[in-house]
Design an enzyme around this catalytic site. Structure first.
Site, mmCIF file in Angstrom:
data_model
loop_
_atom_site.group_PDB
_atom_site.id
_atom_site.type_symbol
_atom_site.label_atom_id
_atom_site.label_comp_id
_atom_site.label_asym_id
_atom_site.label_seq_id
_atom_site.Cartn_x
_atom_site.Cartn_y
_atom_site.Cartn_z
ATOM 1 N N HIS A 246 -7.025 -5.750 2.296
ATOM 2 C CA HIS A 246 -5.881 -5.183 3.007
ATOM 3 C C HIS A 246 -5.339 -6.270 3.931
ATOM 4 O O HIS A 246 -6.099 -6.860 4.708
ATOM 5 C CB HIS A 246 -6.298 -4.009 3.891
ATOM 6 C CG HIS A 246 -6.880 -2.835 3.163
ATOM 7 N ND1 HIS A 246 -6.170 -1.685 2.903
ATOM 8 C CD2 HIS A 246 -8.123 -2.623 2.645
ATOM 9 C CE1 HIS A 246 -6.946 -0.813 2.277
ATOM 10 N NE2 HIS A 246 -8.140 -1.355 2.111
ATOM 11 N N GLY B 29 -15.924 3.116 3.533
ATOM 12 C CA GLY B 29 -14.829 4.008 3.131
ATOM 13 C C GLY B 29 -14.006 3.476 1.976
ATOM 14 O O GLY B 29 -12.836 3.854 1.824
ATOM 15 N N GLN B 30 -14.611 2.619 1.133
ATOM 16 C CA GLN B 30 -13.858 2.131 -0.035
ATOM 17 C C GLN B 30 -13.513 3.313 -0.939
ATOM 18 O O GLN B 30 -14.397 4.081 -1.327
ATOM 19 C CB GLN B 30 -14.689 1.101 -0.812
ATOM 20 C CG GLN B 30 -13.923 0.515 -2.000
ATOM 21 C CD GLN B 30 -14.711 -0.556 -2.761
ATOM 22 O OE1 GLN B 30 -15.894 -0.801 -2.477
ATOM 23 N NE2 GLN B 30 -14.068 -1.193 -3.724
ATOM 24 N N SER B 31 -12.226 3.461 -1.257
ATOM 25 C CA SER B 31 -11.802 4.610 -2.060
ATOM 26 C C SER B 31 -11.321 4.225 -3.457
ATOM 27 O O SER B 31 -11.189 5.078 -4.328
ATOM 28 C CB SER B 31 -10.705 5.399 -1.338
ATOM 29 O OG SER B 31 -9.575 4.592 -1.133
ATOM 30 N N ASN C 51 -12.877 -3.266 2.402
ATOM 31 C CA ASN C 51 -13.897 -2.226 2.508
ATOM 32 C C ASN C 51 -14.784 -2.300 1.273
ATOM 33 O O ASN C 51 -14.283 -2.372 0.150
ATOM 34 C CB ASN C 51 -13.240 -0.844 2.606
ATOM 35 C CG ASN C 51 -12.438 -0.688 3.880
ATOM 36 O OD1 ASN C 51 -12.868 -1.136 4.947
ATOM 37 N ND2 ASN C 51 -11.270 -0.070 3.800
ATOM 38 N N ASP D 114 0.859 -1.196 0.000
ATOM 39 C CA ASP D 114 0.000 0.000 0.000
ATOM 40 C C ASP D 114 0.893 1.243 0.000
ATOM 41 O O ASP D 114 1.908 1.309 0.695
ATOM 42 C CB ASP D 114 -0.913 -0.008 1.227
ATOM 43 C CG ASP D 114 -2.061 0.975 1.099
ATOM 44 O OD1 ASP D 114 -3.219 0.527 0.965
ATOM 45 O OD2 ASP D 114 -1.812 2.205 1.126
ATOM 46 N N ILE D 115 0.503 2.235 -0.778
ATOM 47 C CA ILE D 115 1.321 3.445 -0.921
ATOM 48 C C ILE D 115 1.308 4.296 0.353
ATOM 49 O O ILE D 115 2.219 5.099 0.571
ATOM 50 C CB ILE D 115 0.814 4.266 -2.143
ATOM 51 C CG1 ILE D 115 1.897 5.165 -2.699
ATOM 52 C CG2 ILE D 115 -0.424 5.082 -1.798
ATOM 53 C CD1 ILE D 115 1.568 5.759 -4.056
ATOM 54 N N HIS E 178 -10.254 -5.240 -3.325
ATOM 55 C CA HIS E 178 -8.941 -5.462 -2.717
ATOM 56 C C HIS E 178 -9.091 -5.852 -1.257
ATOM 57 O O HIS E 178 -9.973 -5.355 -0.558
ATOM 58 C CB HIS E 178 -8.048 -4.218 -2.827
ATOM 59 C CG HIS E 178 -8.701 -2.933 -2.386
ATOM 60 N ND1 HIS E 178 -9.605 -2.262 -3.174
ATOM 61 C CD2 HIS E 178 -8.586 -2.203 -1.255
ATOM 62 C CE1 HIS E 178 -10.021 -1.177 -2.545
ATOM 63 N NE2 HIS E 178 -9.430 -1.121 -1.356
#
Ligand code: 5GP
Ligand code: ZN
Length: 115
Positions: free
Chosen positions: A103, A94-96, A88, A30-31, A101
């Site tokens: 986590h 809060g899925q962005s 999410n 993750d960035i 995916h």
């Protein structure tokens, strides 16, 4: 999908620190990590979210992604300390990024319930 960030990572158009790949799944760092280990596990084909993975195809896909995540956790030495796998789905969670995916988070103690 051409305008999907994670599809572009799968295609190699956007760089990512890839940890593991298979024909069906890709795992990359993750960035903006929220724990010492924060890996994203995604299907290589575009599926917007867990709610879109239906039927026996969906079952196989979700099961495969979870098993892939657990393998990575083992390889990163997280089995003894434990870890969290979360996905999410939609606005309330809060899925962005609208490409399914999981986590994988580890390397620190976490609280429950999530905020
Ligand atoms: P969500 O909020 O949808 O559950 O998770 C999306 C995740 O994607 C966030 O943790 C965010 O830091 C990560 N992310 C967003 N853009 C990029 C990117 O360009 N590269 C990588 N590696 N991760 C990203
Ligand atoms: Zn996509």
């Amino acid at each position: 999908m051409a305008d999907c960030l994670f599809c572009r990572i799968v295609a190699g158009e956007i760089p990512a620190k890839v940890l593991k790949r298979s024909p069906e799944a890709l795992a990359f760092a993750d960035i903006d990590p929220k724990a010492p280990v924060h890996v994203l596990i995604i299907p290589t084909r575009h599926i917007p979210a867990a709610r879109d993975a239906k039927g026996s195809d969906g079952e196989g896909l979700l099961g495969g992604l979870l098993a892939f995540a657990a393998e990575i956790a083992s390889e990163l030495g997280l089995d003894a300390g434990g870890y969290r796998i979360v996905t999410n789905t939609g606005k309330n969670a809060g899925q962005s990024v609208d490409h399914l995916h999981f986590h994988l988070l580890g390397g620190r103690k976490m609280t429950w319930p999530p905020g």
